[in-house]
Design a protein around this motif. Sequence first.
Motif, short mmCIF file in Angstrom:
data_model
loop_
_atom_site.label_atom_id
_atom_site.label_comp_id
_atom_site.label_asym_id
_atom_site.label_seq_id
_atom_site.Cartn_x
_atom_site.Cartn_y
_atom_site.Cartn_z
N ALA A 1 0.81 -1.21 0.00
CA ALA A 1 0.00 0.00 0.00
C ALA A 1 0.84 1.27 0.00
O ALA A 1 0.47 2.26 -0.64
CB ALA A 1 -0.94 0.00 1.21
N VAL A 2 1.96 1.27 0.71
CA VAL A 2 2.73 2.50 0.89
C VAL A 2 3.24 3.09 -0.43
O VAL A 2 3.07 4.29 -0.68
CB VAL A 2 3.89 2.27 1.88
N PRO A 3 3.86 2.30 -1.33
CA PRO A 3 4.33 2.91 -2.59
C PRO A 3 3.20 3.53 -3.42
O PRO A 3 3.36 4.63 -3.96
CB PRO A 3 4.98 1.73 -3.34
N THR A 4 2.06 2.83 -3.50
CA THR A 4 0.94 3.36 -4.27
C THR A 4 0.41 4.65 -3.66
O THR A 4 0.17 5.64 -4.36
CB THR A 4 -0.19 2.32 -4.35
N ALA A 5 0.21 4.64 -2.34
CA ALA A 5 -0.32 5.82 -1.67
C ALA A 5 0.64 7.00 -1.78
O ALA A 5 0.21 8.14 -2.00
CB ALA A 5 -0.60 5.49 -0.20
N CYS A 6 1.93 6.75 -1.63
CA CYS A 6 2.91 7.83 -1.74
C CYS A 6 2.94 8.41 -3.16
O CYS A 6 3.04 9.62 -3.34
CB CYS A 6 4.30 7.31 -1.37
N MET A 7 2.84 7.53 -4.16
CA MET A 7 2.82 8.00 -5.54
C MET A 7 1.64 8.93 -5.79
O MET A 7 1.78 10.01 -6.37
CB MET A 7 2.76 6.79 -6.49
N ILE A 8 0.47 8.53 -5.31
CA ILE A 8 -0.74 9.33 -5.52
C ILE A 8 -0.61 10.68 -4.81
O ILE A 8 -0.92 11.74 -5.37
CB ILE A 8 -1.98 8.57 -5.04
#
Length: 433
Positions: free
Chosen positions: A278-285
């Motif tokens: 979840a962290v990489p996706t959320a940070c990207m957004i």
Amino acid sequence: MDAGVISLLVLLLLVAFLASGTVIFVAIICVCTVSLTVFLGFDVNRLGSTLSRIMIRASSSWELSAIPLFVWMGEIVFRTSLISRMFQGLTPLVSRLPGGLLHTNVVGCALFAAVSGSSAATTATVGKITLGELRSRGYDEGLAVGSLAGAGTLGLLIPPSIVMIIYGLLAEVSIVRLFAAGLIPGLLIAALYSAFILARCVSRPEKAPRGGESAPLSAALRNLWPIAVLIFAVLGSIYSGLATPSESAAIGVLVTLVLAALHGELSLRLLRDSLLGAVPTACMICTILTAAAFLSTTMGFMHIPQDVAAIIGGMGLSSGGLLLILALFYILLGLLLDGISITVMTLPITLPLVLAAGIDPIWFGVFLVIMVELGQMTPPVGFNLFILQGMSGVPVLRVAAASLPFFLLMCLSVVILALLPDIALWLPRWIFG
């Protein structure tokens, strides 16, 4: 310098950065920096203070907290048996229909969309379960892959939707009303997909073997209740007014963890793997959103939205003509960019045009999300196509050809929404007045 020329130069500069392989966040920051320096004469101190002020304000929005929580909830569901149990419950309910298990692609994506908010996650999760099963049972590969490419996009429209949260933040409209507005159009598109599958398999029975698993209704309900509880907890808490979208995301994570514990699947490894996903996706957004705030401010400094709005306004277009132009514009952008990038980069220009034409911003939010969904099915940058290519081994152009009927059905849904806007606006009015 003429507004049209400046707008074109900024657009060409952005395209050049993206074509060079620069990530979206860096490309937007670079374009804004160059534009403010060259066209408005910002010095380093003014540029730095403007950038820092905008990014602090954009990244401290409370509503942003909903994004990582909804992404995390989807990751937990993906890594537990909740999704496989859902399909065990759906299979006996649809197997006797013309099209049989092909309908699980559509219904499964619609249900998972209500706990994910991501098109890519919906496509990958449902495809992981259904594609092998459909292939082994002799279902038509084109219908199996095409229906999944189309239905997977429902993750963006059926609430909770990450793109809707982004649109609500940028357009400063109620995210809760957006969620309510997306529900019926999402179900409409799912119904169109299932109707097409049914009609196709009635005319060509060899595309889907008849017969299937029979099971009592109680067995189906026993497998479906966990996902039903999760959907009710998330959407029920929002529409009842008991929770904001951010709070409902936290409720969804909590309920998902409780359900995992009830099925004996809650562990430190589950928590670690779901967080790492979840962290990489959320940070990207979130980084793209903060860059989008800088882009919006830069365009405001340069008066680009107002000047472009004046140019298009001078063309004397009706609201229908404007929507047609915007639809073609977004479909073209969908060939090159992902949905989040399309939303954050175009909204500073398109939203003033829409508001000036008297179009409801809640309705336009649904329209925009459907346009973004169409981009998920168009090569060369249709993410759903690449996901399905990797999972099925079918060449991406064949996946695109298989998804074409569902692309056209989604275009039909836009026409229906334009002719009957209350399809999107009735539920928000009924719930919230």
